[in-house]
Scaffold this motif. Structure first.
Motif, short mmCIF file in Angstrom:
data_model
loop_
_atom_site.label_atom_id
_atom_site.label_comp_id
_atom_site.label_asym_id
_atom_site.label_seq_id
_atom_site.Cartn_x
_atom_site.Cartn_y
_atom_site.Cartn_z
N LEU A 163 2.62 1.71 -3.40
CA LEU A 163 1.68 2.12 -4.45
C LEU A 163 1.38 3.61 -4.34
CD1 LEU A 163 -0.14 1.14 -6.82
CD2 LEU A 163 -1.94 0.83 -5.12
N ILE A 164 1.14 4.07 -3.13
CA ILE A 164 0.84 5.49 -2.92
C ILE A 164 2.06 6.37 -3.20
CG2 ILE A 164 0.28 7.21 -1.14
CD1 ILE A 164 -1.52 4.99 0.12
N GLU A 165 3.21 5.97 -2.69
CA GLU A 165 4.43 6.79 -2.83
C GLU A 165 5.13 6.59 -4.17
OE1 GLU A 165 5.30 9.13 -0.68
OE2 GLU A 165 3.54 8.57 0.53
N GLN A 166 4.70 5.57 -4.92
CA GLN A 166 5.29 5.23 -6.22
C GLN A 166 6.79 5.00 -6.14
OE1 GLN A 166 3.69 4.73 -9.70
NE2 GLN A 166 2.81 3.79 -7.89
N GLU A 169 0.83 -1.20 0.00
CA GLU A 169 0.00 0.00 0.00
C GLU A 169 0.87 1.26 0.00
OE1 GLU A 169 -2.32 -0.67 3.50
OE2 GLU A 169 -3.57 -2.19 2.52
N HIS A 170 1.88 1.27 0.86
CA HIS A 170 2.78 2.43 0.94
C HIS A 170 3.48 2.67 -0.40
CE1 HIS A 170 5.97 5.10 2.34
NE2 HIS A 170 6.82 4.28 1.74
N ARG A 210 -13.75 3.91 -6.94
CA ARG A 210 -14.10 5.30 -6.66
C ARG A 210 -15.56 5.51 -6.58
NH1 ARG A 210 -11.36 10.14 -9.83
NH2 ARG A 210 -9.62 8.97 -10.59
#
Length: 120
Positions: free
Chosen positions: A37-40, A34-35, A120
């Motif tokens: 993916l968010i931070e790329q 998760e981290h 979404r």
């Protein structure tokens, strides 16, 4: 304090819904995925391939997908130089790096199935 009606109904329904889903990755692995993916940033993963052979990959996370009762990490695999689909249940270890993702376009994954949609 009384439990709100909606929560009580949800708890009652939870015992009346069955879901046939493959187990996901352990929480400590999911936190890293998760981290990243968010931070790329890329991730080093220890993964069992379809034949059960352990492999270590550095991948660039692109999306999480749910298909066929399985959660998957769709990522650019630096070892293979291509997009690969990794089952969460086969990822046994994940470590985020500080290496930024190269910015592969999500459109490169291809067209999602007609029944798929964003959360979404």
């Amino acid at each position: 304090m009384p439990i709100p009606v909606a929560r009580r109904r949800a708890e009652q329904m939870s015992h009346r819904v069955w879901v046939d889903v493959e187990p996901g990755a352990p929480r400590h692995v999911m936190s890293v995925l998760e981290h990243a993916l968010i931070e790329q940033v890329s991730i080093n993963i220890n993964y069992l391939d379809a034949g059960g052979t352990p492999t270590r990959r550095e991948v660039e996370p692109m999306i999480f997908a749910f298909s066929g009762g399985r959660w998957l990490l769709v990522a650019w695999c630096r070892l293979r130089g291509a997009i690969r689909w990794f089952r969460f249940s086969r990822i046994h270890r994940a470590t985020a790096t500080r290496n930024p993702c190269a910015g592969h376009d999500i459109a490169d994954i291809g067209e999602p199935p007609a029944s798929a949609r964003s959360v979404r």
